[in-house]
Design a protein around this motif. Structure first.
Motif, PDB file in Angstrom:
ATOM      1  N   MET A  46      -3.090  50.311  49.933  1.00  0.00           N
ATOM      2  CA  MET A  46      -2.821  49.072  49.386  1.00  0.00           C
ATOM      3  C   MET A  46      -2.855  48.807  48.067  1.00  0.00           C
ATOM      4  N   VAL A  47      -3.602  49.710  47.345  1.00  0.00           N
ATOM      5  CA  VAL A  47      -3.724  49.775  46.041  1.00  0.00           C
ATOM      6  C   VAL A  47      -2.200  50.193  45.528  1.00  0.00           C
ATOM      7  N   GLU A  48      -1.771  51.461  45.844  1.00  0.00           N
ATOM      8  CA  GLU A  48      -0.522  51.756  45.562  1.00  0.00           C
ATOM      9  C   GLU A  48       0.614  50.557  45.856  1.00  0.00           C
ATOM     10  N   THR A  49       0.645  50.079  46.897  1.00  0.00           N
ATOM     11  CA  THR A  49       1.469  48.978  47.285  1.00  0.00           C
ATOM     12  C   THR A  49       1.135  47.815  46.257  1.00  0.00           C
ATOM     13  N   LEU A  69     -12.503  45.462  45.542  1.00  0.00           N
ATOM     14  CA  LEU A  69     -11.178  45.197  45.417  1.00  0.00           C
ATOM     15  C   LEU A  69     -11.083  43.601  45.877  1.00  0.00           C
ATOM     16  N   ASP A  70     -11.867  43.084  46.331  1.00  0.00           N
ATOM     17  CA  ASP A  70     -11.791  41.666  46.646  1.00  0.00           C
ATOM     18  C   ASP A  70     -11.298  40.646  45.656  1.00  0.00           C
ATOM     19  N   SER A  71     -11.427  41.178  44.529  1.00  0.00           N
ATOM     20  CA  SER A  71     -11.076  40.300  43.279  1.00  0.00           C
ATOM     21  C   SER A  71      -9.497  40.728  42.689  1.00  0.00           C
ATOM     22  N   ILE A  72      -8.923  42.085  43.380  1.00  0.00           N
ATOM     23  CA  ILE A  72      -7.958  42.265  42.843  1.00  0.00           C
ATOM     24  C   ILE A  72      -6.781  41.930  43.799  1.00  0.00           C
ATOM     25  N   PHE A  73      -7.140  41.897  44.918  1.00  0.00           N
ATOM     26  CA  PHE A  73      -5.959  41.351  45.909  1.00  0.00           C
ATOM     27  C   PHE A  73      -6.188  39.852  46.141  1.00  0.00           C
ATOM     28  N   VAL A  74      -5.204  39.158  46.594  1.00  0.00           N
ATOM     29  CA  VAL A  74      -5.625  37.743  46.886  1.00  0.00           C
ATOM     30  C   VAL A  74      -5.750  37.628  48.328  1.00  0.00           C
ATOM     31  N   ILE A  75      -7.084  37.157  48.349  1.00  0.00           N
ATOM     32  CA  ILE A  75      -7.630  37.060  50.210  1.00  0.00           C
ATOM     33  C   ILE A  75      -7.349  35.573  50.445  1.00  0.00           C
ATOM     34  N   THR A  76      -6.966  35.517  51.304  1.00  0.00           N
ATOM     35  CA  THR A  76      -6.759  34.180  52.016  1.00  0.00           C
ATOM     36  C   THR A  76      -7.247  34.149  53.544  1.00  0.00           C
ATOM     37  N   GLN A  89      -5.664  41.726  63.191  1.00  0.00           N
ATOM     38  CA  GLN A  89      -5.872  42.795  64.343  1.00  0.00           C
ATOM     39  C   GLN A  89      -6.243  44.104  63.736  1.00  0.00           C
ATOM     40  N   VAL A  90      -6.956  44.067  62.733  1.00  0.00           N
ATOM     41  CA  VAL A  90      -7.406  45.383  62.147  1.00  0.00           C
ATOM     42  C   VAL A  90      -8.905  45.366  62.028  1.00  0.00           C
ATOM     43  N   PRO A  91      -9.611  45.808  63.046  1.00  0.00           N
ATOM     44  CA  PRO A  91     -10.993  45.801  62.835  1.00  0.00           C
ATOM     45  C   PRO A  91     -11.842  46.672  61.958  1.00  0.00           C
ATOM     46  N   TYR A  92     -11.129  47.623  61.470  1.00  0.00           N
ATOM     47  CA  TYR A  92     -11.457  48.984  60.534  1.00  0.00           C
ATOM     48  C   TYR A  92     -10.537  49.468  59.814  1.00  0.00           C
ATOM     49  N   MET A  93     -10.760  49.749  58.330  1.00  0.00           N
ATOM     50  CA  MET A  93     -10.124  50.551  57.731  1.00  0.00           C
ATOM     51  C   MET A  93     -10.938  51.265  56.580  1.00  0.00           C
ATOM     52  N   ASP A  94     -10.439  52.646  56.381  1.00  0.00           N
ATOM     53  CA  ASP A  94     -11.117  53.248  55.508  1.00  0.00           C
ATOM     54  C   ASP A  94     -10.582  53.342  54.035  1.00  0.00           C
ATOM     55  N   SER A  95     -11.240  54.425  53.174  1.00  0.00           N
ATOM     56  CA  SER A  95     -10.515  54.308  51.951  1.00  0.00           C
ATOM     57  C   SER A  95      -9.105  54.919  51.431  1.00  0.00           C
ATOM     58  N   SER A  96      -8.634  55.391  52.609  1.00  0.00           N
ATOM     59  CA  SER A  96      -7.287  55.827  52.540  1.00  0.00           C
ATOM     60  C   SER A  96      -6.410  54.854  52.716  1.00  0.00           C
ATOM     61  N   ALA A  97      -6.688  53.782  53.563  1.00  0.00           N
ATOM     62  CA  ALA A  97      -6.019  52.600  53.729  1.00  0.00           C
ATOM     63  C   ALA A  97      -6.122  51.658  52.428  1.00  0.00           C
ATOM     64  N   ILE A  98      -7.178  51.776  51.879  1.00  0.00           N
ATOM     65  CA  ILE A  98      -7.370  50.909  50.647  1.00  0.00           C
ATOM     66  C   ILE A  98      -6.482  51.711  49.541  1.00  0.00           C
ATOM     67  N   ALA A  99      -6.278  52.909  49.603  1.00  0.00           N
ATOM     68  CA  ALA A  99      -5.471  53.600  48.294  1.00  0.00           C
ATOM     69  C   ALA A  99      -4.097  53.144  48.647  1.00  0.00           C
ATOM     70  N   ASP A 140     -13.316  51.908  38.480  1.00  0.00           N
ATOM     71  CA  ASP A 140     -12.050  51.168  38.377  1.00  0.00           C
ATOM     72  C   ASP A 140     -11.445  51.147  39.639  1.00  0.00           C
ATOM     73  N   PRO A 141     -11.388  49.867  40.208  1.00  0.00           N
ATOM     74  CA  PRO A 141     -10.773  49.741  41.577  1.00  0.00           C
ATOM     75  C   PRO A 141      -9.266  49.894  41.643  1.00  0.00           C
ATOM     76  N   LEU A 142      -8.671  50.048  40.529  1.00  0.00           N
ATOM     77  CA  LEU A 142      -7.235  50.221  40.652  1.00  0.00           C
ATOM     78  C   LEU A 142      -6.938  51.844  40.377  1.00  0.00           C
ATOM     79  N   LYS A 143      -7.781  52.528  40.345  1.00  0.00           N
ATOM     80  CA  LYS A 143      -7.715  54.152  40.086  1.00  0.00           C
ATOM     81  C   LYS A 143      -7.984  54.706  41.520  1.00  0.00           C
ATOM     82  N   PRO A 144      -7.310  55.558  41.848  1.00  0.00           N
ATOM     83  CA  PRO A 144      -7.526  56.050  43.434  1.00  0.00           C
ATOM     84  C   PRO A 144      -8.416  56.967  43.437  1.00  0.00           C
ATOM     85  N   GLY A 145      -9.210  57.155  44.504  1.00  0.00           N
ATOM     86  CA  GLY A 145     -10.329  58.335  44.800  1.00  0.00           C
ATOM     87  C   GLY A 145     -11.693  57.584  44.542  1.00  0.00           C
ATOM     88  N   GLY A 146     -12.632  58.316  44.910  1.00  0.00           N
ATOM     89  CA  GLY A 146     -13.943  58.015  44.477  1.00  0.00           C
ATOM     90  C   GLY A 146     -14.677  57.202  45.616  1.00  0.00           C
TER      91      GLY A 146
END
Lengths: 119, 160
Positions: free
Chosen positions: A71-74, A103-110, A59-69, B114-120
Motif C-alpha cells: 500500500m505504501v508503494e501504491t 501510517l494511520d495519518s499517511i493514508f486517508v482513512i474513512t 472483508q480484510v480481517p488481517y494484514m501484515d507488514s508485507s501488505a502495508i508495504a 519513517d512510515p514511508l520507507k519500506p521495511g522495519g
C-alpha cells in the motif's frame, strides 16, 4: 461507471467512478498473497491514474507488514500524478497495524466509500 | 534437525486446552504463515488472552516467521522452522528456531521510524508488542525467544 477486471479473488470488485477507482479487497493478506495484491494495485487499479484510489477493507480481517508495504508503494505511485489512497471500513486488527506502523495519518482513512468520495 | 518439516497440521482444541502448548515443524513457505498464526492465536485464546492481545501476538509471530523466510533463508521456501508456544502460567513464551544464516536482525535505528520507507515494521512489532524479545545465535542458525504476560495491556490500551 465501468468495471475493472482484476483477475484475482483477492480483489473481487473494482470500478472506475469519474476520477476515482473503488475496489474491494477480500481475505487475510500476508507474505503469501501480498505479491498478488501488488500486481493488482500497481497494475490495473492505477492504470487510469485516478485522483482517488479507494480500497474497501471491510472483508480484510488481517494484514501484515508485507501488505502495508504494497500500500505504501501504491501511495507513492499515486502521488506522482497527484492521487491519494483512501482506506475504508477498517477492521480492528488492520487499524491496529496501521497505528503501529504510524501510517494511520499517511493514508486517508474513512468510515466508508461514500465518505472517501467526498472527503 | 531430525523432524521432517511439513505443512501446519490441524490442531485439536481440546488437546490444546489441556497441554497449553503448541509445537509446529514447518517449512519456510509463506503459505504456512496463516495456519501457524492461527495455531498460536488459538493457544493465546486458551491461555486467556483477550482478542486484541491475541491478534497482536499473532501479528508478531507472522512477522517473525516472514523475517526468517526473507532474511535467514534468503527467500527459500523449503527450509525448516520450529515454533513452540506455551503458557504454563500467566506468561506466554514463544520460540522460533531456524537453521538459516544465523545473522542477527537489523538493529532498529535511533531515529524515528519513517512510515514511508519500506521495511522495519516487523521488527517494530516484535519490540513493541512483546515484553521480551531475545535473539540467540546458534551454531547453525538462530533462536528467537519472545515472552508476553497475559496481563500486559494491548497497544490500544497502552496508548490510552
Amino acid at each position: 461507471m465501468a468495471d475493472i477486471a482484476t483477475g484475482t479473488e483477492l480483489v473481487p470488485t473494482a470500478r472506475q467512478d469519474g476520477d476515482a477507482v473503488l475496489a474491494s479487497i477480500r481475505g487475510e493478506i500476508d507474505l503469501h498473497n501480498s505479491p498478488e495484491l501488488r500486481g493488482v494495485l500497481i497494475g490495473p487499479l492505477i492504470a487510469s491514474q485516478p485522483k482517488r484510489l479507494v480500497l474497501n477493507l471491510s472483508q480484510v480481517p488481517y494484514m501484515d507488514s508485507s501488505a502495508i508495504a504494497v500500500m505504501v508503494e501504491t501511495l507513492q505511485k499515486l502521488r506522482k500524478f497527484g492521487g491519494k489512497l483512501y482506506l475504508t471500513n477498517l477492521q480492528p486488527r488492520v487499524k491496529g497495524l496501521l497505528e503501529i506502523a504510524r501510517l494511520d495519518s499517511i493514508f486517508v482513512i474513512t468510515a466508508d466509500e461514500a465518505e472517501a468520495l467526498t472527503k | 534437525m531430525s523432524d521432517t518439516p511439513s505443512p501446519v497440521p490441524p490442531f485439536d482444541p481440546q488437546t490444546l486446552a489441556q497441554t497449553r502448548r503448541v509445537e509446529l515443524n514447518i517449512t519456510s513457505d509463506p503459505a504456512n504463515l496463516g495456519p501457524a498464526r492461527h495455531a498460536i492465536e488459538a493457544l493465546c485464546t486458551v491461555c486467556g488472552f483477550d482478542d486484541k492481545s491475541t491478534g497482536e501476538v499473532g501479528l508478531v509471530v507472522n512477522e517473525a516467521l516472514a523475517n526468517v523466510t526473507r532474511h535467514a533463508y534468503g527467500g527459500a521456501i523449503d527450509q525448516p522452522i520450529r515454533i513452540i508456544g506455551q503458557c504454563p502460567d500467566d506468561e506466554l513464551q514463544i520460540t522460533i528456531r531456524d537453521w538459516g544464516s544465523g545473522e542477527s536482525p537489523i538493529v532498529l535505528p535511533d531515529a524515528p521510524h519513517d512510515p514511508l520507507k519500506p521495511g522495519g515494521i516487523g521488527l517494530i512489532c516484535l519490540r513493541q508488542l512483546m515484553d521480551q524479545t531475545i535473539f540467540t545465535p546458534q551454531d547453525d542458525g538462530m533462536l528467537l525467544t519472545m515472552m508476553r504476560k497475559r496481563t500486559r495491556p494491548s497497544m490500544e490500551r497502552a496508548n490510552g
